[in-house]
Design an enzyme around this catalytic site. Structure first.
Site, PDB file in Angstrom:
ATOM      1  N   CYS A 362       0.817  -1.210   0.000  1.00 29.02           N
ATOM      2  CA  CYS A 362       0.000   0.000   0.000  1.00 29.02           C
ATOM      3  C   CYS A 362       0.853   1.264   0.000  1.00 29.02           C
ATOM      4  CB  CYS A 362      -0.934  -0.020   1.187  1.00 29.02           C
ATOM      5  SG  CYS A 362      -2.091  -1.375   1.040  1.00 29.02           S
ATOM      6  N   GLU A 363       1.643   1.404  -1.039  1.00 28.46           N
ATOM      7  CA  GLU A 363       2.472   2.595  -1.253  1.00 28.46           C
ATOM      8  C   GLU A 363       2.527   2.804  -2.755  1.00 28.46           C
ATOM      9  OE1 GLU A 363       4.132   4.398   1.144  1.00 28.46           O
ATOM     10  OE2 GLU A 363       3.525   3.016   2.730  1.00 28.46           O
TER      11      GLU A 363
END
Ligand SMILES: *Cc1c(COP(=O)(O)O)cnc(C)c1O
Length: 433
Positions: A362-363
């Site tokens: 989640c980046e």
């Protein structure tokens, strides 16, 4: 066809490493999977060992900088090839000892070794401690006196050499957390202080000027500067320095344009400079040490992934995602590092498109290759990223609670597990509710 000569394509159009079909490896062990070519590791290690024998009469040792890949199997290989190691933490030291590594051949680095770590190293009889600063020197001296021991030490020196490398990984300049400074007299003073202590014996000086360096000149310059200092220590303090450790940082090929030079040429060049300066200044030839990390394991490793979702944003870019990413290879997000890749199950196919190969974390910065030239990839294809042997597994995390991948060694068509894949159970094993 590949710039990595240990990789070939078989008659199934699959990528082959160490005689093993990468698609079969992915099926057998699952993905993501780190695959290390043991023969390449051994031949890289041997290049350094043989160079010290050939160009410097064997009066020295190559130390594998084990932070590049610190797993028990690596320490076993390195011991078998006759190299020493450097470690930078209690954890690396523990791993080396657990693998049966001779503590005499271990050099312990670090700018902030804890009291526990210093005690651990002293109790286990680690060969050398590379002291970084005054606080460490005084603590080490006290610990040694209380144990009735004398530690053989080197000092980490900042020689003030710019090795033209990425700012994040350049460590020889004065504004660095590592080491003592040469030009302001700090280095001379700390050696003088140490020479009056009962618990330590100064045997050497060390420097490490950066990483991913492709030239001989910075190392020749480091040898010159450091020997100039050795001469100064002798004339001003009457102390003979018997070990010169010039660190690591030898560049490897990640992508086209990286042009590594033969690993033994660094030792050849340094040996020549050391011999000539010692003769000129009337110094005894020191034992020389060099600390290759990346160049021993980097090009020996690949990572295999399975391709998942493909997202085409018309007029913008196409994202091709894999079942790993920054948790197993944080080098893009940390350093904008570049890699080459190929579809392992269609290894001979021509690239058709440029896509962004991204991970599953989640980046938005979770990218493996920003502009990857690949055949049209689809879910289920096996993606191979090259040159991931160094600073991938050793920098892997459990971010997003992703279990760390397995690591296998391949040689002569056979594979064996060197590190098991983590399970969800491993992920929660230290949690308490
Ligand atoms: C990281 C490091 C090395 C190894 O660097 P590579 O670029 O992997 O060769 C050697 N010595 C010291 C002190 C280091 O910190």
């Amino acid at each position: 066809m590949f710039r990595h000569d240990n990789l070939t394509v078989n008659d199934r159009n699959h990528l082959v490493i160490g005689g093993c079909d990468c698609v079969d490896l992915a099926a057998q062990y699952g993905t993501p999977l780190y695959v290390m070519d043991e023969d390449v590791i051994r031949s890289n290690a041997r290049a350094y060992k043989n160079a010290i024998d050939k160009y410097y009469g064997g009066n020295g040792m190559a130390l594998y900088a084990s932070k590049a890949l610190s797993v028990m199997y690596m320490y076993k290989i390195v011991a078998e090839e006759g190299l020493g190691v450097d470690v930078v933490s209690g954890g690396e030291l523990y791993t080396a000892l657990k693998a049966g590594f001779n503590p005499e051949n271990i050099y312990f680095h670090g700018n902030n070794k804890t009291t526990d770590e210093l005690n651990f190293a002293l109790d286990e009889g680690v060969g050398r401690i590379v002291v970084d600063n005054y606080d460490e020197l005084s603590e080490l001296n006290t610990l040694c006196i209380s144990k009735g021991k004398v530690a053989k030490i080197l000092f980490r020196i900042k020689p003030g050499i710019d090795a033209h490398t990425h700012e994040f990984i350049s460590t020889g300049q004065i504004d660095s957390k590592f080491g003592v400074t040469l030009e302001n007299g700090e280095a001379l003073d700390i050696i003088k202080t140490a020479s009056q202590m009962e618990g330590v014996e100064v045997v050497g000086v060390h420097c490490h000027i950066g990483s991913q360096i492709f030239e001989l000149a910075p190392f020749e310059e480091a040898a010159r500067v450091m020997l100039g200092f050795v001469a100064e220590v002798k004339s001003k303090l009457g102390i003979e320095i018997s070990e010169l450790n010039l660190g690591g940082g030898f560049g490897i090929r990640y992508v086209e344009g990286d042009a590594p030079i033969a690993y033994d040429s660094y030792i050849e060049a340094v040996s020549r400079v050391v011999k000539s300066i010692c003769e000129e200044k009337g110094l005894k030839l020191p034992r020389i040490l060099m600390e290759p990390g990346r160049s021993i394991v980097g090009d020996a490793g690949i990572t295999l992934y399975t391709i998942g979702m493909v997202k085409d944003i018309p007029g913008v870019r196409k994202y091709v995602s894999v079942d790993g990413g920054m948790a197993d290879n944080p080098r893009y997000i940390m350093y904008d590092a570049e890699y080459d890749g190929v579809l392992a199950n269609r290894a001979g196919d021509r690239p058709e498109e440029t896509v962004t190969l991204c991970g599953r974390c989640c980046e938005s910065g979770d990218i493996l290759i920003k502009n990857a030239h690949l055949p049209s990839a689809k879910k289920g294809d096996i993606m191979c990223i090259m040159s991931t042997g160094a600073y991938n597994y050793s920098m892997a995390s459990n971010y997003n609670r992703i279990p760390r991948p397995a690591l296998v060694m391949v040689s002569g068509g056979k594979s064996k597990l060197a590190v098991k894949r983590e399970t969800y159970e491993d992920i929660v094993r230290n949690d308490i509710i």
